[in-house]
Design an enzyme around this catalytic site. Structure first.
Site, short mmCIF file in Angstrom:
data_model
loop_
_atom_site.label_atom_id
_atom_site.label_comp_id
_atom_site.label_asym_id
_atom_site.label_seq_id
_atom_site.Cartn_x
_atom_site.Cartn_y
_atom_site.Cartn_z
CE LYS A 102 -3.48 0.49 2.56
NZ LYS A 102 -4.01 1.35 1.56
N GLY A 104 0.54 3.83 -2.60
CA GLY A 104 0.63 4.37 -3.94
C GLY A 104 -0.12 5.83 -3.81
CD GLU A 111 -3.45 4.02 2.93
OE1 GLU A 111 -4.27 4.73 2.24
OE2 GLU A 111 -2.51 3.82 2.65
#
Ligand code: 5RP
Length: 262
Positions: A102, A104, A111
């Site tokens: 993750k 990008g 997150e």
């Protein structure tokens, strides 16, 4: 309004739409970042507006927070929430163990913190994000700006002893300027082609001074919802060991076709 989604957007939409079935009245929900997560926030907004769903949400980026507020979703901080029932987020790659790359969209730090504070993490993605082995997508690593070149050099040295196929690193740019995260940090994108031992790499990365966090999400995701361009959707639950297949129609709603950028 007449509009049509492309196959890739249909895949993202149906994954997002299916995933909001996991959200129940009264839940505290982490909201991911990215184009697939934006479909999910809009779908939740529809449920809040049309069906009186009441949730409190913790967004993982300022752009998701802005969208959630626009959709009428109550936004709180992670400290106010304390603990989350569920987080729904996108991914750049997902493998058969539901391990992920993750970041990008550059929001990997928030997150990861939000996912770690959640009882359950549901990942939504188009089927193109499914891989046999992680690593084709450049691995994002968040580093503090102070001495970032030295941090980059130490990462490159550490990579020599790692089971990876390539070792190129680059600071992420937005035009002529460095990309800056919500925490004021930089992102280094590591082109590794193939990651042989993701756990070892993740630990080694986080030991380099200046590294804040990396985009490997390992043993974190509980359910992945993968959408196809024809409306089919697969829901894989790693704990239950189940795979469910559905087909969803793309429903035009007021929210759907406006401003669907990241
Ligand atoms: C942001 C992310 C996104 O979830 C990931 O980049 C996928 O984005 P998209 O849904 O736009 O393909 O990790 O930091």
């Amino acid at each position: 309004m007449t509009a049509e989604l492309s196959p890739i957007d249909t895949a993202k939409y149906v994954a997002a739409k299916r995933a909001v079935d996991f959200v129940e009245h009264g839940m505290r929900v982490g909201l991911g970042t990215g184009s697939t997560a934006a479909y999910m926030v809009r779908a939740l907004g529809d449920l809040v507006r049309d069906e009186g769903l009441r949730i409190r949400a913790v967004p993982t980026s300022t752009r998701t927070a802005d969208l959630a507020r626009e959709m009428g979703i109550e936004v709180i901080t992670l400290d106010e929430a304390g603990w989350l029932d569920l987080t729904i987020d996108g991914a750049d790659e997902v493998d058969g163990n539901l391990d992920l790359i993750k970041g990008g969209g550059g929001a990997l730090l928030h997150e990861k913190i939000v996912a770690a504070a959640s009882e359950r993490m549901v990942v939504i993605a188009d089927i193109g994000k499914e891989v046999a082995t992680l690593g084709a997508f450049p691995l994002p690593v968040e580093v503090i700006p102070f001495g970032w070149k030295s941090t980059q050099a130490q990462i490159e040295e550490m990579l020599i002893n790692m089971d990876v196929l390539a070792r190129d690193t680059a600071r992420r740019m937005t035009g002529d300027s460095p990309f800056v995260t919500d925490e004021g940090n930089y992102i280094l994108d590591l082109s590794l082609a193939r990651i042989g031992d993701a756990h070892r790499l993740s630990m080694a990365l986080n030991q380099v001074p200046g590294v804040v966090e990396n985009g490997l999400f390992l043993d974190t995701c509980d359910v992945v919802v993968l959408g196809h361009g024809d409306g089919r959707v697969e829901t894989r639950d790693i704990n239950a060991g189940t795979i469910q297949e559905d087909r969803l129609e793309v429903m035009e709603t007021e929210n759907l076709f406006t401003d669907l950028g990241n």
